[in-house]
Scaffold this active site. Structure first.
Site, PDB file in Angstrom:
ATOM      1  N   THR A   1      41.729  41.610  34.951  1.00 16.69           N
ATOM      2  CA  THR A   1      40.980  40.707  35.822  1.00 16.69           C
ATOM      3  C   THR A   1      41.731  39.408  36.039  1.00 16.69           C
ATOM      4  O   THR A   1      41.944  38.982  37.176  1.00 16.69           O
ATOM      5  CB  THR A   1      39.594  40.411  35.206  1.00 16.69           C
ATOM      6  OG1 THR A   1      38.923  41.641  34.929  1.00 16.69           O
ATOM      7  CG2 THR A   1      38.746  39.567  36.155  1.00 16.69           C
TER       8      THR A   1
ATOM      9  N   PHE B   1      34.154  36.501  31.459  1.00 11.32           N
ATOM     10  CA  PHE B   1      35.285  37.228  32.025  1.00 11.32           C
ATOM     11  C   PHE B   1      35.846  38.271  31.073  1.00 11.32           C
ATOM     12  O   PHE B   1      36.112  37.991  29.899  1.00 11.32           O
ATOM     13  CB  PHE B   1      36.438  36.258  32.341  1.00 11.32           C
ATOM     14  CG  PHE B   1      36.225  35.437  33.563  1.00 11.32           C
ATOM     15  CD1 PHE B   1      36.505  35.943  34.820  1.00 11.32           C
ATOM     16  CD2 PHE B   1      35.746  34.140  33.454  1.00 11.32           C
ATOM     17  CE1 PHE B   1      36.314  35.177  35.955  1.00 11.32           C
ATOM     18  CE2 PHE B   1      35.551  33.362  34.581  1.00 11.32           C
ATOM     19  CZ  PHE B   1      35.825  33.876  35.837  1.00 11.32           C
ATOM     20  N   ASP B   2      36.086  39.458  31.602  1.00 13.29           N
ATOM     21  CA  ASP B   2      37.127  40.301  31.042  1.00 13.29           C
ATOM     22  C   ASP B   2      38.448  39.605  31.381  1.00 13.29           C
ATOM     23  O   ASP B   2      38.565  38.985  32.444  1.00 13.29           O
ATOM     24  CB  ASP B   2      37.080  41.684  31.670  1.00 13.29           C
ATOM     25  CG  ASP B   2      38.322  42.492  31.361  1.00 13.29           C
ATOM     26  OD1 ASP B   2      38.573  42.699  30.164  1.00 13.29           O
ATOM     27  OD2 ASP B   2      39.039  42.853  32.290  1.00 13.29           O
ATOM     28  N   CYS B   3      39.414  39.711  30.511  1.00 16.79           N
ATOM     29  CA  CYS B   3      40.690  39.032  30.753  1.00 16.79           C
ATOM     30  C   CYS B   3      41.748  39.967  31.343  1.00 16.79           C
ATOM     31  O   CYS B   3      42.317  39.704  32.401  1.00 16.79           O
ATOM     32  CB  CYS B   3      41.203  38.419  29.448  1.00 16.79           C
ATOM     33  SG  CYS B   3      42.763  37.525  29.636  1.00 16.79           S
ATOM     34  N   TYR B   4      42.005  41.077  30.651  1.00 12.39           N
ATOM     35  CA  TYR B   4      43.145  41.939  30.984  1.00 12.39           C
ATOM     36  C   TYR B   4      42.765  42.936  32.074  1.00 12.39           C
ATOM     37  O   TYR B   4      41.882  43.766  31.906  1.00 12.39           O
ATOM     38  CB  TYR B   4      43.649  42.620  29.716  1.00 12.39           C
ATOM     39  CG  TYR B   4      44.120  41.585  28.731  1.00 12.39           C
ATOM     40  CD1 TYR B   4      45.402  41.065  28.801  1.00 12.39           C
ATOM     41  CD2 TYR B   4      43.240  41.050  27.791  1.00 12.39           C
ATOM     42  CE1 TYR B   4      45.820  40.060  27.941  1.00 12.39           C
ATOM     43  CE2 TYR B   4      43.650  40.046  26.925  1.00 12.39           C
ATOM     44  CZ  TYR B   4      44.938  39.551  27.011  1.00 12.39           C
ATOM     45  OH  TYR B   4      45.335  38.546  26.165  1.00 12.39           O
TER      46      TYR B   4
END
Length: 241
Positions: free
Chosen positions: A16, A11-14
């Site tokens: 998403t 995952f990309d976090c920011y």
């Protein structure tokens, strides 16, 4: 191709999982309200994306919480607003205040039952720790820009992730890279032969918001408007199987 074909979701976090656009706009409010001309939400986000991307190219080893104060300073100069060094530093520490999307914690808790969950983020470790508490899940691995010494979309970040995933027994053919940003994530994922899943958080808005325009749009293998829609699709595939 099915979601159930994969062993790991990276995952990309920011953008998403964490609603960084809302976090940015709130964190910049005292600055943008004093700008010499009225600014729309997207104008604020697009200016932030431009300065952030530029700074990440010039200082790739700088931690995100130390890079954001420079972005704040550049925005103040562009908008003709006087700020202090303390104002800039305060913005750099605001990442922990950025909210999670409402569906992120529950979706991650569900997906944890079926996949390894991995973070590949342009953040520093301290800032991510605060965000992780909002996401309410234990990730199987966390790879940050601080760990790697560069920022996505650099190929180095994806090389690092693929190498480290192989070391825990997961080849790239079993990885589904899951992200919102075409610029930071899907375009370099294409270049590395990774399958990808687009969480299209901005589906009701125009443009690219807090991310740069990727130019030619990359390919994606799955597309959902939310993490909840991803979960529903996975549940349906399990029923069919």
């Amino acid at each position: 191709m099915l979601l159930t074909d994969f062993d790991a979701l990276t995952f990309d976090c920011y953008g998403t999982l964490i609603d960084w656009e809302t976090g940015m706009v709130e964190g910049l409010k005292s600055l943008s309200d004093r700008a010499k001309r009225p600014l729309t939400r997207d104008q604020i986000l697009e200016a932030h994306a431009r300065h952030e991307s530029s700074q990440q190219r010039y200082t790739p080893a700088k931690r995100y919480r130390d890079l954001l104060p420079i972005v704040y300073k550049r925005l103040a100069e562009e908008w003709g607003v006087h700020v202090t060094h303390e104002d800039c530093v305060e913005y750099g520490r605001s990442v922990g205040n950025w909210p999670a999307f409402e569906d992120s914690p529950g979706a991650l808790q569900y997906l944890k039952k079926y996949f390894k969950l991995v973070i590949l983020s342009n953040v520093d470790n301290e800032s991510f720790q605060a965000s992780n508490r909002r996401l309410q899940v234990e990730f199987d691995a966390i790879y940050t820009a601080e760990d790697i010494g560069s920022y996505k979309p650099s190929a180095r970040n994806f090389d690092y992730m693929i190498e480290k995933m192989e070391e825990i027994g997961i080849g790239k053919e079993k990885i589904l890279h899951t992200a919102e940003s075409m610029f930071h994530d899907h375009k370099p994922a294409n270049g590395h032969g990774l399958k990808s899943c687009w969480i299209y958080r901005r589906h009701e808005q125009q443009g690219f918001g807090a991310t740069m325009n990727p130019g030619q749009m990359p390919n994606v293998d799955f597309k959902f408007d939310s993490m909840l829609d991803l979960v529903k699709a996975h549940q349906e595939q399990l029923r069919v199987k």
